[in-house]
Design a protein around this motif. Structure first.
Motif, PDB file in Angstrom:
ATOM      1  N   ALA A  44      -2.655   4.280  18.285  1.00 33.81           N
ATOM      2  CA  ALA A  44      -2.586   2.858  17.955  1.00 33.81           C
ATOM      3  C   ALA A  44      -1.215   2.281  18.256  1.00 33.81           C
ATOM      4  N   ASP A  45      -0.234   3.152  18.503  1.00 41.71           N
ATOM      5  CA  ASP A  45       1.120   2.702  18.831  1.00 41.71           C
ATOM      6  C   ASP A  45       1.340   2.500  20.329  1.00 41.71           C
ATOM      7  N   THR A  46       0.310   2.714  21.135  1.00 49.29           N
ATOM      8  CA  THR A  46       0.444   2.595  22.586  1.00 49.29           C
ATOM      9  C   THR A  46       0.854   1.175  22.978  1.00 49.29           C
ATOM     10  N   GLN A  47       1.909   1.109  23.775  1.00 47.37           N
ATOM     11  CA  GLN A  47       2.390  -0.187  24.265  1.00 47.37           C
ATOM     12  C   GLN A  47       2.155  -0.377  25.763  1.00 47.37           C
ATOM     13  N   HIS A  48       2.177   0.707  26.524  1.00 43.89           N
ATOM     14  CA  HIS A  48       2.003   0.636  27.980  1.00 43.89           C
ATOM     15  C   HIS A  48       0.890   1.592  28.382  1.00 43.89           C
ATOM     16  N   LEU A  49      -0.196   1.056  28.922  1.00 38.13           N
ATOM     17  CA  LEU A  49      -1.372   1.859  29.268  1.00 38.13           C
ATOM     18  C   LEU A  49      -1.719   1.648  30.735  1.00 38.13           C
ATOM     19  N   ALA A  50      -1.635   2.720  31.514  1.00 32.88           N
ATOM     20  CA  ALA A  50      -1.935   2.660  32.947  1.00 32.88           C
ATOM     21  C   ALA A  50      -3.274   3.334  33.217  1.00 32.88           C
ATOM     22  N   LEU A  51      -4.253   2.551  33.659  1.00 28.10           N
ATOM     23  CA  LEU A  51      -5.590   3.063  33.962  1.00 28.10           C
ATOM     24  C   LEU A  51      -6.020   2.690  35.374  1.00 28.10           C
ATOM     25  N   ASN A  95      -6.606   2.721  39.504  1.00 30.08           N
ATOM     26  CA  ASN A  95      -7.068   3.713  40.486  1.00 30.08           C
ATOM     27  C   ASN A  95      -8.016   4.740  39.872  1.00 30.08           C
ATOM     28  N   ASN A  96      -9.005   4.234  39.120  1.00 29.84           N
ATOM     29  CA  ASN A  96     -10.045   5.088  38.560  1.00 29.84           C
ATOM     30  C   ASN A  96     -11.412   4.531  38.912  1.00 29.84           C
ATOM     31  N   ARG A  97     -12.430   4.912  38.118  1.00 31.47           N
ATOM     32  CA  ARG A  97     -13.814   4.461  38.395  1.00 31.47           C
ATOM     33  C   ARG A  97     -14.401   3.716  37.206  1.00 31.47           C
ATOM     34  N   LEU A  98     -13.562   3.082  36.447  1.00 29.14           N
ATOM     35  CA  LEU A  98     -14.022   2.368  35.255  1.00 29.14           C
ATOM     36  C   LEU A  98     -14.873   1.156  35.630  1.00 29.14           C
ATOM     37  N   GLU A  99     -15.977   0.991  34.883  1.00 28.60           N
ATOM     38  CA  GLU A  99     -16.850  -0.159  35.104  1.00 28.60           C
ATOM     39  C   GLU A  99     -16.861  -1.109  33.912  1.00 28.60           C
ATOM     40  N   ASP A 100     -16.546  -0.594  32.733  1.00 22.63           N
ATOM     41  CA  ASP A 100     -16.516  -1.452  31.553  1.00 22.63           C
ATOM     42  C   ASP A 100     -15.420  -0.995  30.599  1.00 22.63           C
ATOM     43  N   ILE A 101     -14.986  -1.929  29.766  1.00 26.12           N
ATOM     44  CA  ILE A 101     -13.932  -1.692  28.786  1.00 26.12           C
ATOM     45  C   ILE A 101     -14.516  -1.965  27.395  1.00 26.12           C
ATOM     46  N   PRO A 102     -14.837  -0.925  26.641  1.00 24.19           N
ATOM     47  CA  PRO A 102     -15.445  -1.121  25.314  1.00 24.19           C
ATOM     48  C   PRO A 102     -14.493  -1.850  24.371  1.00 24.19           C
ATOM     49  N   VAL A 103     -15.016  -2.849  23.678  1.00 23.76           N
ATOM     50  CA  VAL A 103     -14.209  -3.641  22.753  1.00 23.76           C
ATOM     51  C   VAL A 103     -13.614  -2.773  21.658  1.00 23.76           C
ATOM     52  N   GLU A 104     -14.409  -1.850  21.135  1.00 22.64           N
ATOM     53  CA  GLU A 104     -13.959  -1.073  19.991  1.00 22.64           C
ATOM     54  C   GLU A 104     -12.768  -0.177  20.316  1.00 22.64           C
ATOM     55  N   TYR A 105     -12.643   0.266  21.568  1.00 19.19           N
ATOM     56  CA  TYR A 105     -11.522   1.117  21.950  1.00 19.19           C
ATOM     57  C   TYR A 105     -10.266   0.301  22.273  1.00 19.19           C
ATOM     58  N   LEU A 106     -10.467  -0.822  22.969  1.00 18.45           N
ATOM     59  CA  LEU A 106      -9.322  -1.625  23.380  1.00 18.45           C
ATOM     60  C   LEU A 106      -8.751  -2.431  22.217  1.00 18.45           C
ATOM     61  N   SER A 107      -9.610  -2.944  21.365  1.00 16.99           N
ATOM     62  CA  SER A 107      -9.162  -3.867  20.319  1.00 16.99           C
ATOM     63  C   SER A 107      -8.250  -3.201  19.298  1.00 16.99           C
ATOM     64  N   ARG A 108      -8.319  -1.897  19.174  1.00 13.34           N
ATOM     65  CA  ARG A 108      -7.476  -1.207  18.192  1.00 13.34           C
ATOM     66  C   ARG A 108      -6.044  -1.001  18.702  1.00 13.34           C
ATOM     67  N   LEU A 109      -5.817  -1.293  19.985  1.00 16.02           N
ATOM     68  CA  LEU A 109      -4.477  -1.105  20.566  1.00 16.02           C
ATOM     69  C   LEU A 109      -3.679  -2.400  20.405  1.00 16.02           C
ATOM     70  N   THR A 110      -3.406  -2.749  19.174  1.00 18.40           N
ATOM     71  CA  THR A 110      -2.828  -4.062  18.856  1.00 18.40           C
ATOM     72  C   THR A 110      -1.378  -4.215  19.299  1.00 18.40           C
ATOM     73  N   LYS A 111      -0.715  -3.094  19.619  1.00 13.92           N
ATOM     74  CA  LYS A 111       0.683  -3.152  20.045  1.00 13.92           C
ATOM     75  C   LYS A 111       0.835  -3.138  21.571  1.00 13.92           C
ATOM     76  N   LEU A 112      -0.280  -3.210  22.255  1.00 17.22           N
ATOM     77  CA  LEU A 112      -0.268  -3.101  23.712  1.00 17.22           C
ATOM     78  C   LEU A 112       0.504  -4.255  24.350  1.00 17.22           C
ATOM     79  N   ARG A 113       1.441  -3.907  25.223  1.00 13.80           N
ATOM     80  CA  ARG A 113       2.216  -4.900  25.975  1.00 13.80           C
ATOM     81  C   ARG A 113       1.841  -4.927  27.455  1.00 13.80           C
ATOM     82  N   THR A 114       1.495  -3.764  28.009  1.00 12.37           N
ATOM     83  CA  THR A 114       1.131  -3.669  29.429  1.00 12.37           C
ATOM     84  C   THR A 114      -0.215  -2.976  29.564  1.00 12.37           C
ATOM     85  N   LEU A 115      -1.132  -3.611  30.282  1.00 12.60           N
ATOM     86  CA  LEU A 115      -2.447  -3.021  30.531  1.00 12.60           C
ATOM     87  C   LEU A 115      -2.733  -3.105  32.026  1.00 12.60           C
ATOM     88  N   SER A 116      -2.784  -1.943  32.659  1.00 10.35           N
ATOM     89  CA  SER A 116      -3.003  -1.875  34.110  1.00 10.35           C
ATOM     90  C   SER A 116      -4.390  -1.315  34.387  1.00 10.35           C
TER      91      SER A 116
END
Length: 585
Positions: free
Chosen positions: A73-80, A82-103
């Protein structure tokens, strides 16, 4: 030049990444301290990812098809990326309230896989990278903390009012390479986001300039759209705009009001190339440094069309329909800072009258210029680079005093004309002379007179024979390093070549003999090209290349016979390379 360098760097990033966004470094913040042991960090780090700290997680390019679950939950910079992601689940992303960078760029994310609620709780997010996915619409609302938003290279057709609106910290928005039309851009798109300074909307389907643009814009990219009209006041509030890109649209003079650009006091770079202009637009601001007007239908330059632009340094008019008779004699009279002028690929029949005095680079290639008079370059005595190649010049119509005042000229290109002789009176400052592809059949003793600074001479594809090269002609070029005499009618190597010579090209002649004296005057030679001549083993004397201790390339290919050549090794180098048909000895 600093402006061109800056623009070139931006365009390079665009070509390499499909986006102009620059990712922040994924490294530990100096002010952050790691909570828990290293073992605890490893345990909480997703499989195949790298967690350099509690706040930084790098999962880029590890073939993920699902969003990682066990993120701190302390993650601030998340690099994702160059992968094969098709969707971003709300329940996983929404808990990263300290996120500053999302790639998330370079994935397969669909709009339905990116719910609007996904960003509701990310109230510290500053950098969002979603370029090169499969989005058709943007999220309806993004956090108001956003600084950079990159949606380039998707399939966007619609943007919502609060996607980029009411973002007081927003600085850069990248929307190029999408399917956006004007109907998909809300009028309030940037309401409350006045600090945006970079907006990239190139490569879309816009037919007009967006109506309300942020007042603090510095760069605006609208190239490669279908814009045919620019309203009078659409740019009037953009006093800080420095770079405006409108090339590859459908603009005509009727679609540009005389006051469209007049209030843009900060504009320095304007690109209107590849449109449908028939003349220089009116009302251009005086601070423009670079003006791109190439690939239009411009037929004339009037007396006042450019003279208002007092700071102009680069004027590019290539691929138009300009004739010399329709360039007013005072067209460049007030352009005292202009140093680069490109008018190539036009139907010019002669040199335009009264060239700018500070001009250093003049490109007139691919025109229909028939002659050069004694005073055609009289006002351009600062010229260092002059290109007259691919015209219709003949020696008889080239005045002997044509170049007399060009005392700073360093590069002169006369290739692909109809010259039978090199021009006389060439300036001593000349460093490179290109005269290939003409009909030059002789080099008299004074052909290279006073050219003691010349380093390159290109005479390939002419009609030269040995008998027409006067003895002593090379004495006038004691600093010559490159001589290209390929594709002529030489029967042997010209004698008494300058000692300074390092590269000589003699390919595609009819040379039959190489004697022991052929290169005796050129001890510094590095490259000798003799391919496609009439050489045989009997015609190459033993030791012909023996004393050439700096020789690196000897090309004897495509002669009638395979020729064994013995080259002598020295302590300073071996005269052999993979282009040498002989062998070392």
């Amino acid at each position: 030049m600093e402006l061109l360098r800056m623009v070139g760097q931006s365009l390079l990033l665009l070509c390499l990444t499909g986006s102009l966004a620059i990712l922040p470094a994924f490294s530990r913040d100096k002010n952050n301290t790691t909570s828990g042991s290293a073992a605890e960090q490893r345990r909480r780090c997703p499989l195949r990812c790298v967690c350099t700290s509690e706040t930084t997680v790098d999962c880029s390019g590890v073939d993920l098809s699902t969003f990682p679950r066990n993120l701190s939950a302390d993650t601030q910079h998340l690099a994702l990326q160059n992968n094969r992601l098709e969707d971003i689940p709300v329940e996983y992303l929404s808990r990263l309230t300290k996120l500053r960078t999302l790639s998330l760029h370079n994935n397969r994310i669909l709009s339905q896989g990116l719910p609007d609620k996904a960003f509701t709780s990310l109230q510290q997010l500053e950098y969002l990278y979603l370029a090169n996915n499969k989005l058709t619409v943007t999220p309806r609302q993004l956090p108001n903390t956003l600084s950079i938003a990159d949606f380039a290279g998707n399939h966007l057709t619609e943007i919502f009012a609060l996607t980029f609106g009411h973002k007081p910290k927003l600085r850069s928005v990248y929307l190029h390479n999408n399917n956006l039309t004007n109907a998909g851009l809300p009028k309030t798109m940037f309401s409350g986001s006045d600090m945006v300074n970079i907006l990239i909307l190139s490569n879309n389907n816009l037919t007009r300039v967006p109506e309300i643009l942020p007042s603090q814009l510095i760069q605006l990219h609208l190239q490669n759209n279908r814009i045919s009209k620019i309203p009078k006041d659409v740019f009037s509030h953009l006093e800080h705009l420095r770079e405006l890109y409108l090339q590859n649209n459908r603009l005509s003079n009727a679609g540009i009001h005389s006051q469209t650009f007049s209030k843009m006091k900060g504009l320095q770079y304007l690109d209107l190339s590849n449109n449908n202009l028939t003349k220089v637009p009116e009302g251009l601001p005086s601070n423009i440094v670079v003006l791109q007007l190439g690939r239009n239908r411009i037929t004339s330059i009037s007396r006042h069309s450019l003279n208002r632009i007092r700071n102009l340094e680069y004027l590019l008019l290539q691929h138009n329909r300009i004739t010399a008779g329709r360039v007013h004699k005072e067209a460049f009279g007030e352009l005292r800072k202009l140093h680069t002028l490109h008018i190539f690929n036009n139907p010019l029949g002669k040199i335009p009258a009264v060239l700018p005095r500070r001009l250093s680079s003049l490109m007139l290639l691919h025109n229909a210029i028939l002659k050069i008079g004694a005073d055609d370059f009289a006002s351009a005595y600062h010229l260092t680079d002059l290109n007259l190649s691919h015209n219709r010049l003949r020696s008889a119509r080239l005045h002997r005093l044509a170049f007399r005042k060009l005392r700073r000229l360093e590069r002169l290109d006369l290739s692909a004309n109809r010259l039978s002789l090199l021009p006389s009176g060439l300036p001593p400052s000349l460093l490179a002379l290109r005269a290939q592809g003409n009909q030059i059949s002789q080099l008299p003793t004074d052909a290279l007179l006073h050219l003691s600074s010349l380093k390159e001479l290109h005479l390939h594809h002419n009609l030269l024979t040995i008998g027409k090269i006067a003895p002593g002609v090379w004495r006038n070029v004691p600093n010559l390093k490159l001589l290209d005499l390929g594709h002529n009618d030489l029967s042997y190597v010209p004698p008494d070549l300058p000692e300074s010579l390092e590269y000589i090209y003699l390919q595609n002649n009819r040379i039959t003999t190489i004697t022991s004296d052929s290169f005796i005057s050129t001890p510094n030679i590095k490259v000798i090209a003799l391919r496609s001549n009439r050489l045989t083993s009997a015609g190459v004397r033993k030791g012909s290349f023996g004393g050439l201790r700096y020789l690196q390339v000897l090309d004897l290919t495509s002669n009638p016979e395979y020729i064994n050549v013995f080259l002598h090794s020295t302590t300073q180098g071996t005269a052999a390379s993979n282009r040498t048909t002989g062998r070392q000895g």
